[in-house]
Design an enzyme around this catalytic site. Structure first.
Site, PDB file in Angstrom:
ATOM      1  CD  GLU A 178      -3.210  -1.075   2.185  1.00 10.85           C
ATOM      2  OE1 GLU A 178      -3.045  -0.360   3.100  1.00 10.85           O
ATOM      3  OE2 GLU A 178      -4.008  -1.721   2.070  1.00 10.85           O
ATOM      4  CD  GLU A 296      -3.971  -5.996   2.962  1.00  9.07           C
ATOM      5  OE1 GLU A 296      -4.771  -5.200   3.879  1.00  9.07           O
ATOM      6  OE2 GLU A 296      -2.681  -5.708   3.123  1.00  9.07           O
TER       7      GLU A 296
HETATM    8  O1  AHR Z   1      -5.250  -6.049   7.071  1.00  7.07           O
HETATM    9  C1  AHR Z   1      -5.162  -4.933   7.810  1.00  7.07           C
HETATM   10  C2  AHR Z   1      -4.325  -3.641   7.095  1.00  7.07           C
HETATM   11  O2  AHR Z   1      -5.348  -3.102   6.262  1.00  7.07           O
HETATM   12  C3  AHR Z   1      -3.168  -4.075   6.520  1.00  7.07           C
HETATM   13  O3  AHR Z   1      -2.247  -3.998   7.152  1.00  7.07           O
HETATM   14  C4  AHR Z   1      -3.009  -2.964   5.355  1.00  7.07           C
HETATM   15  O4  AHR Z   1      -2.154  -3.290   4.379  1.00  7.07           O
HETATM   16  C5  AHR Z   1      -4.498  -2.490   4.991  1.00  7.07           C
HETATM   17  O5  AHR Z   1      -4.658  -1.010   5.120  1.00  7.07           O
END
Ligand code: AHR
Length: 508
Positions: A178, A296
């Protein structure tokens, strides 16, 4: 908003409508050094069910039952301040460090070697992220050497001395996390990150041409830079990477009908990313195809207290963070998101449910106590265990529902998989309506002679029911007794807010 009293949705399933293979990597998960995911999650020496390495065997067992294929590690936001060297070698000599991402303290008792050992025990493929926040190409190369070179170099010999004779052969590597997010340690502009990711990728490929590299896409579709970020970053890295990451979380802000549009929103995010990738491909006149690592995704009620990160002088070790409790409605959303990922298997080549244990997770643990399944465990486990062969895109005619900001989306979300060799087809279907049952009317004659093996539905009169440590079993996927099969026509009643799986035996 309701649909109608006799709502019905028609689908046609035909082996000719193949989207691509069912990829095992669609069923990945994520273990971050965050809250209690690692400590008292996968690892808790002294727990009655811990093995000789300190891994909780109850969690290992549930991980296998969940059907997880790939596990991303060690972050997430954590990775952008992480020094991997802190987590190797004699445990007593490892330093305690501040984890700035989650305002916690990490004693580094678990590091790369422990994670590799845990992955082997869990039967999952490790997927490693390198720190491109506070660090760069050299440290990424060092970690790659430590993990994958069999011997004869400083870092590989260090690994051997630490007890791992053979290299881990890790194929998938994330080039940071990110990096477009201002919250990210070492946050960069798209040109800065694109340049760094290209350098790291080029050098890592000099070590091993066959690595599968994931460059960071936008951290959500809501980022102002989404699209332009993809264009700039891919312009720098297109020929050097295989996948671009996508992250997306969904929250229930009190309007369940709106929440149930999550699959629709993920679908349009995927289509947008595909356009951005293919734009760069076309401008570059490239023969190469970059695809998506949706590394994610989940329901995350991020604005609730569970996600409040410690502050000030409080730097706790493994605090309870992001310990969302999931409802049946959330589980239906998770099932729909998996349907969406499968439907896009031509471009989504890998995906990771974030996360695995305790932190926005399908598996929960009590320190020193029980491990139990959240509602979201069920659609994930059943999809992972039964989706096989080829993904088929059903032709769908569905009534529409509207919720909150999202107007007019299909009440039915469906996908089918077909394993010709095993002689089995599976229909996965979600009824997104909060008010009406939906009669599914499926034309399945093109598959051949079919018979029903199993029909399971996950739903509850109260869609807000949540599992707890004391009661995680009173609402489970149950047989759907409404299924009928008449020649090539399958019908089933899908209750409001439900996820279903119908398995069919297919005679060629
Ligand atoms: O999964 C929780 C968080 O969400 C992770 O650390 C990050 O990559 C995202 O913003």
């Amino acid at each position: 908003m309701g649909i109608s009293e006799t709502a019905a949705a028609k689908i046609t399933i035909d082996p000719a409508f193949s989207v691509g293979p069912v990829r095992r990597r669609t069923f990945g998960a994520f273990v971050e050094h965050l809250g209690r995911c690692v400590y008292t999650g996968i690892f808790e020496p002294g727990h009655p069910q811990a093995d000789d390495d300190g891994f909780r065997t109850d969690v290992l067992q549930l991980t296998r039952e969940l059907g997880v294929s790939t596990v991303r590690y060690p972050g997430g936001n954590f990775v952008s301040g992480y020094r991997w060297e802190d987590g190797v070698g004699p445990v007593g000599q490892r330093p305690a460090r501040l984890d700035l991402a989650w305002h916690s303290t990490d004693h580094n008792v678990v590091g790369v070697d422990e994670f590799a050992k845990w992955s082997a025990k869990a039967g999952v493929e490790p997927m490693m992220a390198v720190n491109l926040g506070t660090r760069g190409t050299q440290e990424a190369l060092d970690l790659l050497e430590y993990c994958n070179i069999d011997g004869g170099t400083a870092f590989s010999e260090q690994r051997k001395a630490n007890g791992a004779e053979d290299g881990y052969g890790i194929r998938m590597w994330c080039l940071g996390n990110e990096m477009d997010g201002p919250w990210q340690i070492g946050h960069k502009s798209a040109p800065e990150y694109g340049r760094l990711a290209a350098d790291a990728a080029r050098a890592m490929r000099m070590v091993d041409q066959d690595l599968e590299l994931v460059v960071c896409g936008s951290s959500s579709p809501g980022m102002d830079t989404f699209g332009e970020w993809e264009r700039v970053v891919l312009s720098e890295t297109y020929e050097l990477v295989d996948l671009i990451s996508a992250h997306q979380y969904f929250e229930d802000f009190g309007d369940l009908q709106e929440h149930l549009s999550a699959g629709q929103r993920m679908e349009s995010f995927i289509k947008d990313i595909v356009s951005h990738i293919d734009h760069v491909k076309s401008v570059k006149k490239s023969a190469k195809q970059v695809n998506i690592s949706f590394d994610e995704w989940n329901v995350w009620h991020a604005s609730r207290d569970e996600s409040k990160v410690p502050s000030g002088k409080d730097w706790p070790v493994a605090p309870a963070l992001l310990e969302d409790r999931y409802t049946v409605g959330d589980a239906v959303v998770v099932g729909d998101l998996l349907i969406t990922l499968l439907r896009n298997t031509d471009r989504v080549h890998s995906a990771n449910l974030a996360q695995l244990v305790n932190v926005i997770a399908p598996i929960m643990t009590e320190p020193g106590g029980r491990a139990w399944k959240q509602t979201t465990f069920h659609p994930f486990a059943l999809t992972s265990h039964h989706a096989a062969g080829t993904v088929l895109q059903p032709a769908v005619e569905s009534p529409v529902v509207s919720g909150g900001q999202t107007a007019g989306f299909a009440a039915l979300s469906a996908v089918a998989t077909f394993d010709a060799e095993a002689g089995e087809a599976v229909v996965f279907a979600v009824n997104r309506s909060v008010t009406d049952a939906l009669t599914l009317d499926a034309a399945v004659a093109d598959l051949g002679n079919v018979s029903v093996i199993e029909a399971a539905t996950y739903a509850n009169k109260d869609p807000y029911w949540q599992a707890t440590a004391d009661d995680s079993t009173s609402v489970l996927p149950a047989e759907n007794g409404s299924v009928t099969l008449d020649g090539g026509r399958l019908t089933a009643v899908l209750p409001a807010v439900s996820w279903s799986m119908i398995r069919l035996a297919v005679e060629a």
